[in-house]
Write a protein that holds these residues in place. Sequence first.
Motif, PDB file in Angstrom:
ATOM      1  N   GLU A 181       1.907  -3.145  -0.443  1.00  0.00           N
ATOM      2  CA  GLU A 181       1.381  -2.934   0.904  1.00  0.00           C
ATOM      3  C   GLU A 181       1.510  -1.468   1.304  1.00  0.00           C
ATOM      4  OE1 GLU A 181       2.438  -4.818   5.208  1.00  0.00           O
ATOM      5  OE2 GLU A 181       1.956  -6.221   3.580  1.00  0.00           O
ATOM      6  N   PRO A 182       0.450  -0.853   1.842  1.00  0.00           N
ATOM      7  CA  PRO A 182       0.469   0.574   2.178  1.00  0.00           C
ATOM      8  C   PRO A 182       1.502   0.906   3.245  1.00  0.00           C
ATOM      9  CG  PRO A 182      -1.782  -0.297   2.199  1.00  0.00           C
ATOM     10  CD  PRO A 182      -0.856  -1.472   2.119  1.00  0.00           C
ATOM     11  N   PRO A 183       2.218   2.018   3.102  1.00  0.00           N
ATOM     12  CA  PRO A 183       3.170   2.439   4.134  1.00  0.00           C
ATOM     13  C   PRO A 183       2.435   2.803   5.424  1.00  0.00           C
ATOM     14  CG  PRO A 183       3.521   3.624   2.061  1.00  0.00           C
ATOM     15  CD  PRO A 183       2.220   2.919   1.935  1.00  0.00           C
ATOM     16  N   PRO A 184       2.950   2.410   6.578  1.00  0.00           N
ATOM     17  CA  PRO A 184       2.279   2.708   7.857  1.00  0.00           C
ATOM     18  C   PRO A 184       2.036   4.194   8.081  1.00  0.00           C
ATOM     19  CG  PRO A 184       3.989   1.056   8.175  1.00  0.00           C
ATOM     20  CD  PRO A 184       4.144   1.558   6.770  1.00  0.00           C
ATOM     21  N   ASP A 185       2.985   5.052   7.653  1.00  0.00           N
ATOM     22  CA  ASP A 185       2.795   6.481   7.894  1.00  0.00           C
ATOM     23  C   ASP A 185       1.585   7.029   7.132  1.00  0.00           C
ATOM     24  OD1 ASP A 185       4.013   6.097   5.483  1.00  0.00           O
ATOM     25  OD2 ASP A 185       5.465   7.722   5.675  1.00  0.00           O
ATOM     26  N   LEU A 186       1.328   6.498   5.931  1.00  0.00           N
ATOM     27  CA  LEU A 186       0.161   6.961   5.180  1.00  0.00           C
ATOM     28  C   LEU A 186      -1.133   6.374   5.731  1.00  0.00           C
ATOM     29  CD1 LEU A 186       1.392   7.109   1.473  1.00  0.00           C
ATOM     30  CD2 LEU A 186       1.040   8.974   3.107  1.00  0.00           C
ATOM     31  N   LEU A 187      -1.053   5.219   6.374  1.00  0.00           N
ATOM     32  CA  LEU A 187      -2.239   4.697   7.047  1.00  0.00           C
ATOM     33  C   LEU A 187      -2.586   5.560   8.261  1.00  0.00           C
ATOM     34  CD1 LEU A 187      -1.711   0.818   6.903  1.00  0.00           C
ATOM     35  CD2 LEU A 187      -3.174   2.251   5.454  1.00  0.00           C
ATOM     36  N   PHE A 188      -1.556   6.078   8.944  1.00  0.00           N
ATOM     37  CA  PHE A 188      -1.804   7.039  10.021  1.00  0.00           C
ATOM     38  C   PHE A 188      -2.454   8.305   9.466  1.00  0.00           C
ATOM     39  CE2 PHE A 188       1.666   4.817  12.456  1.00  0.00           C
ATOM     40  CZ  PHE A 188       0.860   4.429  13.524  1.00  0.00           C
ATOM     41  N   HIS A 189      -1.969   8.762   8.310  1.00  0.00           N
ATOM     42  CA  HIS A 189      -2.549   9.950   7.686  1.00  0.00           C
ATOM     43  C   HIS A 189      -3.989   9.688   7.267  1.00  0.00           C
ATOM     44  CE1 HIS A 189      -2.605  13.809   5.713  1.00  0.00           C
ATOM     45  NE2 HIS A 189      -2.948  13.251   4.559  1.00  0.00           N
ATOM     46  N   LEU A 190      -4.258   8.485   6.767  1.00  0.00           N
ATOM     47  CA  LEU A 190      -5.626   8.116   6.406  1.00  0.00           C
ATOM     48  C   LEU A 190      -6.542   8.214   7.629  1.00  0.00           C
ATOM     49  CD1 LEU A 190      -7.754   6.789   4.494  1.00  0.00           C
ATOM     50  CD2 LEU A 190      -6.901   4.578   5.285  1.00  0.00           C
ATOM     51  N   ASP A 191      -6.080   7.699   8.761  1.00  0.00           N
ATOM     52  CA  ASP A 191      -6.887   7.757   9.976  1.00  0.00           C
ATOM     53  C   ASP A 191      -7.106   9.199  10.415  1.00  0.00           C
ATOM     54  OD1 ASP A 191      -8.091   6.086  12.237  1.00  0.00           O
ATOM     55  OD2 ASP A 191      -6.806   7.487  13.327  1.00  0.00           O
ATOM     56  N   LEU A 238      -4.812  -1.852   4.584  1.00  0.00           N
ATOM     57  CA  LEU A 238      -5.704  -0.732   4.287  1.00  0.00           C
ATOM     58  C   LEU A 238      -7.123  -1.038   4.746  1.00  0.00           C
ATOM     59  CD1 LEU A 238      -6.545   1.922   2.922  1.00  0.00           C
ATOM     60  CD2 LEU A 238      -6.683   0.676   0.754  1.00  0.00           C
ATOM     61  N   VAL A 239      -7.604  -2.249   4.449  1.00  0.00           N
ATOM     62  CA  VAL A 239      -8.953  -2.632   4.843  1.00  0.00           C
ATOM     63  C   VAL A 239      -9.081  -2.617   6.368  1.00  0.00           C
ATOM     64  CG1 VAL A 239     -10.658  -4.484   4.798  1.00  0.00           C
ATOM     65  CG2 VAL A 239      -9.316  -3.983   2.749  1.00  0.00           C
ATOM     66  N   ALA A 240      -8.060  -3.127   7.052  1.00  0.00           N
ATOM     67  CA  ALA A 240      -8.087  -3.143   8.520  1.00  0.00           C
ATOM     68  C   ALA A 240      -8.082  -1.716   9.083  1.00  0.00           C
ATOM     69  CB  ALA A 240      -6.884  -3.919   9.049  1.00  0.00           C
ATOM     70  N   ALA A 241      -7.275  -0.836   8.483  1.00  0.00           N
ATOM     71  CA  ALA A 241      -7.212   0.556   8.950  1.00  0.00           C
ATOM     72  C   ALA A 241      -8.537   1.268   8.705  1.00  0.00           C
ATOM     73  CB  ALA A 241      -6.078   1.285   8.232  1.00  0.00           C
ATOM     74  N   LEU A 242      -9.162   0.973   7.574  1.00  0.00           N
ATOM     75  CA  LEU A 242     -10.445   1.592   7.262  1.00  0.00           C
ATOM     76  C   LEU A 242     -11.515   1.133   8.248  1.00  0.00           C
ATOM     77  CD1 LEU A 242     -12.053   3.403   5.339  1.00  0.00           C
ATOM     78  CD2 LEU A 242     -12.364   1.418   3.841  1.00  0.00           C
ATOM     79  N   ARG A 243     -11.524  -0.153   8.559  1.00  0.00           N
ATOM     80  CA  ARG A 243     -12.490  -0.680   9.528  1.00  0.00           C
ATOM     81  C   ARG A 243     -12.282  -0.015  10.890  1.00  0.00           C
ATOM     82  NH1 ARG A 243     -15.832  -5.245  11.097  1.00  0.00           N
ATOM     83  NH2 ARG A 243     -16.560  -4.595  13.134  1.00  0.00           N
ATOM     84  N   THR A 244     -11.041   0.089  11.322  1.00  0.00           N
ATOM     85  CA  THR A 244     -10.751   0.715  12.614  1.00  0.00           C
ATOM     86  C   THR A 244     -11.191   2.177  12.618  1.00  0.00           C
ATOM     87  OG1 THR A 244      -8.870  -0.756  12.986  1.00  0.00           O
ATOM     88  CG2 THR A 244      -8.937   1.282  14.268  1.00  0.00           C
TER      89      THR A 244
END
Length: 380
Positions: A127-137, A169-175
């Motif tokens: 599962e992707p780390p939340p901090d890197l999902l923030f960086h992705l956004d 990741l998919v949810a973060a990408l959609r957002t």
Amino acid sequence: MTIDPWHFRRDQLADQVLSTLSHGPAQALSLFAPRRAGKTEFLVQDLVPHAEARGHRVIYASFWQAPLSPLAVLLHALEKSLEQGRLADRIRTSAWRMAPKLKLSAAIPGTGTGAEAEIDLTRLKGEPPPDLLFHLDDLLGRVSRKGRPTILLLDEVQELARSRSNAPLVAALRTGLDTRRDGLKAVFTGSSRAGLTAMFSNREAPFFHFATPIDLPMLGKPFVDHVVAVFRKTSKRDLDPERMLDAFNRLHRNPYFFRLLAQTMLYDAEHTISSALEHVRERIAADLGYPEAWLGLTPIQRETARALAMGAVKPFSRVFRQALGAALGDDPPSAAQVQAALRRLERLGIVDTARGVWELEDPGFGGWITARSEDRSRDG
């Protein structure tokens, strides 16, 4: 990028896709075609040049058999897109080859890391780390551009649906895409109808009805004529266009395999069209593991796949089950037994119901099964 003389340009299709994204209501398209049918070639050699010529930034990421996690693949593509140059320049340089460590272009929120921090892409598993999902956004925000929106090309995106750990990741990408509708457009491609259905037609999926589905149009006679002309220019030998068109149809109009046919004759002048066709069919079966896949099936799974390959329909009907029983040398199986066989074949990626009927997902495998059945009939 070096021009490939064998490449058959699809300028009109590239213009249609680009116009739909730029001026139409769709923010995203999902493009389906079987493996090796030319999706990636169309994206990189047709759509990308057209988009960049009109001032769009283009970002490409492929999730097919990637050695690293989907998050690592996406972060790498977005970070490298911030560098100068066209996509072709990034492909040509070492930036295209995914190094184990990636230097970040900005600090990761909440970690205290600076802009020059590095992350080890090989450690991004599960599962992707939340901090890197923030960086992705943050990266999506920085590459977003209004007026001439950035176009994300996400190849073989059905791979994201294979593991539940990719859900964040998919949810973060959609957002990220939803909140930047004017600055980001996307083309998702897939070689599995069932996989794309899971991504875009499942009511619980984050991308439910997000992308407009289209099929990559199959190539026809103009493509065959192009390959014949390139063969003539390269070898100074002529090929019969009608026989080559017939060979193309026998290869289920697959451009990769058809070029392989032409190149087989190019490298070995002793080959005829017929002998080269047989050679290519054998190579396809070996490369794609058809014999191994067939041997891995139970008898009822094999006979179910064989029946579908030969055009049978309504697998739960009495007629289908009676024919299945006759092929197995036993009583007709129950509808539940047939369903279990179909579900196993579906999990193996051999059949799907994405078009509303049970059918072989790979027409090449279907052709291989049919050929085996015909050989068995001739042998008595």
